[in-house]
Design an enzyme around this catalytic site. Sequence first.
Site, short mmCIF file in Angstrom:
data_model
loop_
_atom_site.label_atom_id
_atom_site.label_comp_id
_atom_site.label_asym_id
_atom_site.label_seq_id
_atom_site.Cartn_x
_atom_site.Cartn_y
_atom_site.Cartn_z
N ASP A 10 -37.98 40.96 -28.79
CA ASP A 10 -37.35 39.70 -28.35
C ASP A 10 -36.02 39.50 -29.09
O ASP A 10 -35.88 38.57 -29.88
CB ASP A 10 -38.30 38.51 -28.58
CG ASP A 10 -38.66 38.31 -30.05
OD1 ASP A 10 -38.57 39.28 -30.84
OD2 ASP A 10 -39.02 37.17 -30.42
N ASP A 15 -34.73 42.47 -34.32
CA ASP A 15 -35.11 43.33 -33.18
C ASP A 15 -33.94 44.23 -32.80
O ASP A 15 -34.12 45.41 -32.49
CB ASP A 15 -35.45 42.47 -31.95
CG ASP A 15 -36.55 41.47 -32.20
OD1 ASP A 15 -37.70 41.73 -31.87
OD2 ASP A 15 -36.22 40.38 -32.73
N ASN A 39 -37.86 34.77 -29.65
CA ASN A 39 -36.74 34.21 -30.42
C ASN A 39 -35.84 33.35 -29.54
O ASN A 39 -35.22 32.39 -30.00
CB ASN A 39 -35.91 35.33 -31.04
CG ASN A 39 -36.60 35.95 -32.24
OD1 ASN A 39 -37.30 35.27 -32.98
ND2 ASN A 39 -36.40 37.25 -32.43
N THR A 124 -42.44 43.81 -31.62
CA THR A 124 -41.71 43.03 -32.63
C THR A 124 -41.41 41.60 -32.15
O THR A 124 -40.55 40.94 -32.73
CB THR A 124 -40.40 43.75 -33.03
OG1 THR A 124 -39.56 43.85 -31.87
CG2 THR A 124 -40.66 45.12 -33.59
N PHE A 163 -43.90 33.65 -37.41
CA PHE A 163 -43.42 33.24 -36.08
C PHE A 163 -44.09 33.98 -34.91
O PHE A 163 -44.54 33.34 -33.95
CB PHE A 163 -41.90 33.41 -35.99
CG PHE A 163 -41.37 33.08 -34.62
CD1 PHE A 163 -41.27 31.76 -34.18
CD2 PHE A 163 -41.02 34.09 -33.72
CE1 PHE A 163 -40.82 31.45 -32.91
CE2 PHE A 163 -40.56 33.79 -32.44
CZ PHE A 163 -40.45 32.47 -32.05
N ASN A 164 -44.13 35.32 -34.93
CA ASN A 164 -44.61 36.06 -33.75
C ASN A 164 -46.07 35.72 -33.42
O ASN A 164 -46.43 35.62 -32.24
CB ASN A 164 -44.48 37.57 -33.94
CG ASN A 164 -43.03 38.03 -33.88
OD1 ASN A 164 -42.19 37.35 -33.30
ND2 ASN A 164 -42.75 39.17 -34.49
N HIS A 236 -37.41 42.28 -40.75
CA HIS A 236 -38.83 42.45 -40.39
C HIS A 236 -39.09 43.57 -39.39
O HIS A 236 -39.89 44.48 -39.62
CB HIS A 236 -39.36 41.16 -39.76
CG HIS A 236 -39.07 39.91 -40.52
ND1 HIS A 236 -39.85 39.47 -41.56
CD2 HIS A 236 -38.10 38.97 -40.38
CE1 HIS A 236 -39.39 38.33 -42.02
NE2 HIS A 236 -38.32 38.00 -41.32
N ASP A 237 -38.41 43.47 -38.23
CA ASP A 237 -38.77 44.34 -37.10
C ASP A 237 -38.40 45.79 -37.35
O ASP A 237 -39.08 46.70 -36.88
CB ASP A 237 -38.08 43.83 -35.83
CG ASP A 237 -38.55 42.44 -35.45
OD1 ASP A 237 -39.64 42.04 -35.92
OD2 ASP A 237 -37.85 41.76 -34.69
C1 BDR Z 1 -40.33 37.69 -36.72
O1 BDR Z 1 -39.95 36.51 -36.01
C2 BDR Z 1 -38.71 36.70 -35.39
O2 BDR Z 1 -37.88 35.61 -35.59
C3 BDR Z 1 -38.14 37.99 -35.90
O3 BDR Z 1 -37.41 38.66 -34.89
C4 BDR Z 1 -39.35 38.77 -36.34
O4 BDR Z 1 -39.89 39.53 -35.28
C5 BDR Z 1 -40.38 37.38 -38.20
O5 BDR Z 1 -41.31 36.37 -38.45
CA CA Z 2 -38.66 39.87 -33.23
#
Ligand code: BDR
Ligand code: CA
Length: 307
Positions: A10, A15, A39, A124, A163-164, A236-237
């Site tokens: 996303d 990403d 996102n 991701t 978040f994800n 992160h991703d």
């Molecule tokens: C995740 O949430 C999104 O905002 C980022 O792209 C990542 O995948 C981190 O918590």
């Molecule tokens: Ca992401």
Amino acid sequence: MTVPVLLDCDPGHDDAIAILLALASPEIELLGVTTVAGNQTLAKVTANAIRVLELVGRGDVPVAAGADRPLVREQLVADFVHGDTGLDGPALPPPRGAPLERHAVDVLAERIRERDGRVVLVATGPLTNVALLLALHPVARPERIVVMGGAVAEGNVTPAAEFNVWADPEAAQRVFASGVDVTMIGLDVTHRALMRRDHAERMRAAGRVGRFVAELWDFFSRFHLETYGSEDSPVHDALALVHAFRAGLVETRFVNVEVDCESSLCRGRTVVDVWRRSGREPNVHVGLAVDGEAFVELLVERIRSLG
Ligand code: BDR
Ligand code: CA
């Protein structure tokens, strides 16, 4: 031997960096990119995926758009991190190409079947597409799923949740309970693999793509500075993507993980049974430690190789 990878994402700053890292990594054969609302809206993240691929002349990589909202919950975007476009910061032209005229979930299933399941699915974004894939195409199972999401004991969208997983907890629960080989690359490791200003400057000096990634960092490091008091930022991703082809940077433990889909306070919390207190069977390889320096060095070198 290269690892066939499907990237469900996303974009999103990190990403976008994961897409570029996949293209710069000879260990990977990138079979396709699919998108999911997260996102930002589905239209925006799909356009962003194509824009990033076109930036490096890889408009040939197929992109398919998937779910435009979570399974059950209302869609809420992460514009507080990624801005109004989902990729605020660097100037990128609008996409020239378009996504395939097929749903991402069908494209994922087809690619997985073509390879007799020998595919690593790296997810991701929120897990909506992946949960739908497992429900609608029970025989199109990837060999492994590497998820960026969750955490043992912290949150980044609420005190309890990442978040994800928070965005689509029901989908995450289904994926974790699916019986497929799932790895969770959560905040416990991504928050220990930080891209600093000196890394950004080394990328900026390398050329057009390096400058683009440095400008992404310029933007998202502000969120980290405000929230965590340091501009050193997780990507992160990209860490999840690396785990698909390089074992050993992230240390995992096979334990039980359940997602809280019931409470409002702890919506999307990944309840990780690190000490085997629940009696429930292990179902997820959870990242618990990481060689953060080695990861970021790899990231810098690979992005620099794109010029
Ligand atoms: C995740 O949430 C999104 O905002 C980022 O792209 C990542 O995948 C981190 O918590
Ligand atoms: Ca992401």
